[in-house]
Design a protein around this motif. Sequence first.
Motif, PDB file in Angstrom:
ATOM      1  N   LYS A   1       5.422 -11.765 -11.272  1.00 24.04           N
ATOM      2  CA  LYS A   1       5.566 -13.221 -11.219  1.00 24.04           C
ATOM      3  C   LYS A   1       4.373 -13.902 -10.542  1.00 24.04           C
ATOM      4  O   LYS A   1       4.178 -15.108 -10.695  1.00 24.04           O
ATOM      5  CB  LYS A   1       6.863 -13.595 -10.520  1.00 24.04           C
ATOM      6  CG  LYS A   1       8.101 -13.293 -11.362  1.00 24.04           C
ATOM      7  CD  LYS A   1       9.369 -13.853 -10.741  1.00 24.04           C
ATOM      8  CE  LYS A   1      10.553 -13.689 -11.703  1.00 24.04           C
ATOM      9  NZ  LYS A   1      11.808 -14.240 -11.139  1.00 24.04           N
ATOM     10  N   ALA A   2       3.564 -13.126  -9.834  1.00 21.97           N
ATOM     11  CA  ALA A   2       2.392 -13.706  -9.169  1.00 21.97           C
ATOM     12  C   ALA A   2       1.354 -14.227 -10.154  1.00 21.97           C
ATOM     13  O   ALA A   2       0.499 -15.036  -9.794  1.00 21.97           O
ATOM     14  CB  ALA A   2       1.750 -12.664  -8.248  1.00 21.97           C
TER      15      ALA A   2
ATOM     16  N   ASP B   1       4.745  -2.420   1.731  1.00 20.05           N
ATOM     17  CA  ASP B   1       5.388  -2.273   0.424  1.00 20.05           C
ATOM     18  C   ASP B   1       4.498  -1.442  -0.497  1.00 20.05           C
ATOM     19  O   ASP B   1       3.311  -1.731  -0.671  1.00 20.05           O
ATOM     20  CB  ASP B   1       5.641  -3.643  -0.200  1.00 20.05           C
ATOM     21  CG  ASP B   1       6.464  -3.541  -1.472  1.00 20.05           C
ATOM     22  OD1 ASP B   1       7.693  -3.685  -1.386  1.00 20.05           O
ATOM     23  OD2 ASP B   1       5.872  -3.332  -2.542  1.00 20.05           O
ATOM     24  N   PRO B   2       5.054  -0.384  -1.124  1.00 21.89           N
ATOM     25  CA  PRO B   2       4.232   0.487  -1.981  1.00 21.89           C
ATOM     26  C   PRO B   2       3.693  -0.221  -3.216  1.00 21.89           C
ATOM     27  O   PRO B   2       2.584   0.102  -3.669  1.00 21.89           O
ATOM     28  CB  PRO B   2       5.194   1.610  -2.363  1.00 21.89           C
ATOM     29  CG  PRO B   2       6.566   1.054  -2.153  1.00 21.89           C
ATOM     30  CD  PRO B   2       6.437   0.108  -1.003  1.00 21.89           C
ATOM     31  N   VAL B   3       4.437  -1.170  -3.786  1.00 29.51           N
ATOM     32  CA  VAL B   3       3.943  -1.913  -4.942  1.00 29.51           C
ATOM     33  C   VAL B   3       2.744  -2.769  -4.550  1.00 29.51           C
ATOM     34  O   VAL B   3       1.746  -2.830  -5.270  1.00 29.51           O
ATOM     35  CB  VAL B   3       5.057  -2.790  -5.549  1.00 29.51           C
ATOM     36  CG1 VAL B   3       4.487  -3.710  -6.630  1.00 29.51           C
ATOM     37  CG2 VAL B   3       6.152  -1.914  -6.140  1.00 29.51           C
ATOM     38  N   ARG B   4       2.819  -3.395  -3.381  1.00 28.86           N
ATOM     39  CA  ARG B   4       1.689  -4.206  -2.903  1.00 28.86           C
ATOM     40  C   ARG B   4       0.430  -3.355  -2.766  1.00 28.86           C
ATOM     41  O   ARG B   4      -0.645  -3.746  -3.221  1.00 28.86           O
ATOM     42  CB  ARG B   4       2.048  -4.853  -1.561  1.00 28.86           C
ATOM     43  CG  ARG B   4       0.886  -5.586  -0.902  1.00 28.86           C
ATOM     44  CD  ARG B   4       1.331  -6.324   0.337  1.00 28.86           C
ATOM     45  NE  ARG B   4       0.210  -6.732   1.165  1.00 28.86           N
ATOM     46  CZ  ARG B   4       0.289  -7.559   2.198  1.00 28.86           C
ATOM     47  NH1 ARG B   4       1.458  -8.083   2.523  1.00 28.86           N
ATOM     48  NH2 ARG B   4      -0.770  -7.881   2.898  1.00 28.86           N
ATOM     49  N   ARG B   5       0.567  -2.176  -2.171  1.00 29.31           N
ATOM     50  CA  ARG B   5      -0.595  -1.294  -2.003  1.00 29.31           C
ATOM     51  C   ARG B   5      -1.135  -0.836  -3.345  1.00 29.31           C
ATOM     52  O   ARG B   5      -2.356  -0.790  -3.560  1.00 29.31           O
ATOM     53  CB  ARG B   5      -0.220  -0.089  -1.131  1.00 29.31           C
ATOM     54  CG  ARG B   5       0.107  -0.431   0.307  1.00 29.31           C
ATOM     55  CD  ARG B   5      -0.013   0.807   1.179  1.00 29.31           C
ATOM     56  NE  ARG B   5       0.853   1.886   0.698  1.00 29.31           N
ATOM     57  CZ  ARG B   5       2.100   2.081   1.098  1.00 29.31           C
ATOM     58  NH1 ARG B   5       2.642   1.255   1.980  1.00 29.31           N
ATOM     59  NH2 ARG B   5       2.808   3.089   0.627  1.00 29.31           N
TER      60      ARG B   5
ATOM     61  N   GLY C   1       9.876  -5.248  -5.780  1.00 32.77           N
ATOM     62  CA  GLY C   1       8.430  -5.304  -5.570  1.00 32.77           C
ATOM     63  C   GLY C   1       7.658  -5.604  -6.840  1.00 32.77           C
ATOM     64  O   GLY C   1       6.761  -6.453  -6.846  1.00 32.77           O
ATOM     65  N   MET C   2       8.002  -4.927  -7.935  1.00 33.32           N
ATOM     66  CA  MET C   2       7.292  -5.148  -9.190  1.00 33.32           C
ATOM     67  C   MET C   2       7.547  -6.552  -9.723  1.00 33.32           C
ATOM     68  O   MET C   2       6.670  -7.164 -10.341  1.00 33.32           O
ATOM     69  CB  MET C   2       7.703  -4.105 -10.217  1.00 33.32           C
ATOM     70  CG  MET C   2       6.857  -4.119 -11.468  1.00 33.32           C
ATOM     71  SD  MET C   2       5.094  -3.849 -11.141  1.00 33.32           S
ATOM     72  CE  MET C   2       5.121  -2.104 -10.693  1.00 33.32           C
TER      73      MET C   2
ATOM     74  N   ALA D   1       4.430 -12.543  -0.720  1.00 36.28           N
ATOM     75  CA  ALA D   1       5.787 -12.197  -1.156  1.00 36.28           C
ATOM     76  C   ALA D   1       6.252 -10.831  -0.661  1.00 36.28           C
ATOM     77  O   ALA D   1       7.461 -10.598  -0.538  1.00 36.28           O
ATOM     78  CB  ALA D   1       5.859 -12.232  -2.682  1.00 36.28           C
ATOM     79  N   LEU D   2       5.301  -9.918  -0.366  1.00 37.54           N
ATOM     80  CA  LEU D   2       5.676  -8.550  -0.012  1.00 37.54           C
ATOM     81  C   LEU D   2       5.083  -8.152   1.340  1.00 37.54           C
ATOM     82  O   LEU D   2       3.955  -8.553   1.673  1.00 37.54           O
ATOM     83  CB  LEU D   2       5.179  -7.577  -1.092  1.00 37.54           C
ATOM     84  CG  LEU D   2       5.745  -7.773  -2.498  1.00 37.54           C
ATOM     85  CD1 LEU D   2       5.037  -6.843  -3.479  1.00 37.54           C
ATOM     86  CD2 LEU D   2       7.241  -7.534  -2.523  1.00 37.54           C
TER      87      LEU D   2
END
Length: 271
Positions: free
Chosen positions: A97-98, A139-143, A91-92, A134-135
């Motif tokens: 990379k975004a 996804d917790p990273v997205r949130r 996720g990270m 991508a997620l």
Amino acid sequence: MIAALALVALLLAMPAAAQDGTVQLRTRAPAPGDVYRFESRTAFEQSDDQGVQTQTNRIEFTLEVLGAGREGLRLRQTVQAVEIKDSGGAGMEAALKAVVGASLDFRVSPQGRPIGVDNWDAYRDRVLARIDAALPPTDPVRRLVQERYGQPPLVAAQELALSDAVIMATMEPSGAVPLGRSSLVDPDSLATTRATIEATIAQPGCRVRIDRESLRSLSGVSNSIVSTAEVSVIDGRVLVLEERRVTRAPRGSQTETVQIRRLSLPPSCEG
């Protein structure tokens, strides 16, 4: 953990130690069109009751001077490449990379501190659209990233895009810099137990070494920051830099080491 950078300015003087015990830095003023390329490497480790988490990343980015004046500089930062390894999963990596290829235009004060961002909405929307693609929504990273991008623009920019800018600014003094060790005045004086800066000549008329150290302790949490850099006398920009931050609390600790290296050629100098 998502990085980038900064810069500052001052005018003419001899690039050497003065008789009054100072050295003049940034003897050539920045100009629109100046471009600097850097590599930043970060190693992070956190230990708490959940275990040990680690992350390492490498980021290449450019800084372009868009404008210069009495109020500071207008800069454009563009991340060119990213590599990352994170113990928490992919996720990270997607979040970091975004930012590749996205340009952030921002302003810094004459002291190099970021004071504003000019295209934040477009930058944020582009990065979040890539993360969303991508997620998955759960996804917790997205949130987490969405929440942080929802902060006030300058706060979010410094946390998510310009962390290297802040580090570099503290290590790039300008004008007549006193040689030797000096105490620093910290606005958070209640928590600061020691803060010093030391300037020494690494190569006459060419490079100056800057060492900074601070130790803070408040409410059972201690934080130490030790930074070392070599800076070009001529353009005042970092050539190499290393900063190590250690935070200790009753329930865990964090260690982060940041290394920044200038990839573009520095200005030629004698000595």
